[in-house]
Scaffold this active site. Structure first.
Site, PDB file in Angstrom:
ATOM      1  N   LYS A  72     -28.435  12.735  -4.388  1.00 20.69           N
ATOM      2  CA  LYS A  72     -29.105  13.444  -5.496  1.00 20.69           C
ATOM      3  C   LYS A  72     -28.151  14.049  -6.427  1.00 20.69           C
ATOM      4  CE  LYS A  72     -33.275  14.451  -2.844  1.00 20.69           C
ATOM      5  NZ  LYS A  72     -33.064  13.877  -1.481  1.00 20.69           N
ATOM      6  N   ARG A  73     -27.298  13.289  -6.941  1.00 18.38           N
ATOM      7  CA  ARG A  73     -26.364  13.561  -7.538  1.00 18.38           C
ATOM      8  C   ARG A  73     -26.667  13.726  -9.109  1.00 18.38           C
ATOM      9  NH1 ARG A  73     -24.159  14.722  -3.319  1.00 18.38           N
ATOM     10  NH2 ARG A  73     -21.885  14.242  -2.936  1.00 18.38           N
TER      11      ARG A  73
END
Length: 308
Positions: free
Chosen positions: A105-106
């Site tokens: 989830k960057r």
């Protein structure tokens, strides 16, 4: 890579992904004791316990499933020792022929997004040589910063034949605080879905699916039905099945007519199956056999809903 995922799903007839999201309290006592006997009650000991736990589950399920999804936070909590186990887990799963979706989830912009992409799905330059850092096949990304945040990931996907899943409509109860807000009369998640379709338009594989997929939670099936139409070429990664309340019958509209287009995740419902009453007969010693049975049951559940 999207074509490999499709082929793995077709080969196993299992549109599911096992979330390797280990908390230390999921790890049976006998594994923890052995790890602590060797390394003490240290971060290294915790890492060893989680590695042995993961390895047992992968060994018991890899022939049934197309993919795994390790959630990096569960490893980062143990610092560098945990990240070493994350990398070992990624490599081991790839050796077994599984597609690995790094749930990271960057999301940032410019060189920072590029660095995230390079570190997880690309190669980093070191002098005259290049190295793949974590080397997952797909990663999850956050679109909140817009195209500036996503394009660097898509560029690396093109270079390395990898893929991403963009957060569109997440499964958590408060997701609607932002994602359901109306913008020009449409919910924000639909607008993000439009962008996912656009971002993935020039990275479509032979399967007809794009390397840019979407995360759409199982807990909002009506929204999933709409988003399937908004993103016809995007694979949908579906969290929220089982423990979070998502049911197989609710998920049929996440799939296309070809029975492809979606892959449903279960994490603790599989990796901690031995703790459930349904699988208690296996016991902690045979936790991996309980996980295998949970996988079999999930596959039957999803395919039964699709058949119906």
């Amino acid at each position: 890579m999207i074509d490999k995922l499709v082929k793995n799903i077709q080969k196993t007839n299992a549109p599911i992904v096992v979330g390797l999201d280990p908390m230390l309290n999921y790890v049976p006592e006998h594994i923890q004791k052995a790890a602590f006997a060797e390394y003490g009650e240290t971060l290294e000991g915790a890492g060893e316990a989680i590695w042995q736990f993961n390895k047992g589950i992968v060994d018991a399920t890899y022939d049934l499933i197309p993919a795994v999804k390790p959630q990096i936070a569960m490893y980062e909590q143990f610092g560098i020792e945990g990240l070493k186990v994350f990398k070992k887990t990624v490599d081991y799963c790839k050796e077994k022929g599984l597609v690995v979706i790094g749930d990271i989830k960057r999301g940032d912009i410019g060189s920072t997004s590029t660095a995230y992409a390079v570190g997880h799905i690309g190669k980093v330059q070191v002098g005259s040589k290049t190295y793949a850092g974590f080397d997952e096949d797909f990663i999850t990304v956050n679109p909140y910063l817009g195209t500036d945040g996503i394009k660097p990931f898509v560029d690396v996907c093109k270079e390395e034949n990898k893929g991403i899943f963009v957060l569109v409509k997440t499964s958590n109860p408060s997701s609607g605080e932002f994602q359901d807000r109306l913008v020009d009369g449409r919910p924000l998640y639909e607008i993000v879905g439009d962008m996912v379709d656009k971002w993935g338009s020039d990275v479509v594989g032979e399967s007809g699916y794009s390397a840019v997929g979407a995360v759409v939670g199982a807990t909002y099936p009506e929204m999933g039905k709409v988003l399937r139409k908004v993103m016809p070429k995007s694979f949908i990664l579906v969290p929220g099945y089982g423990a979070q309340g998502g049911k197989a019958a609710d998920l049929v509209h996440y799939f296309n007519e070809d029975r492809l287009g979606a892959i449903v995740n279960s994490s603790r419902g599989i990796i901690a199956a031995y703790k459930q009453d349904k699988y208690a007969q296996f016991g902690a010693e045979n936790y991996a056999d309980a996980s295998r049975q949970a996988v079999v049951d999930m596959i039957e559940d999803i395919n039964g809903a699709l058949d119906a």
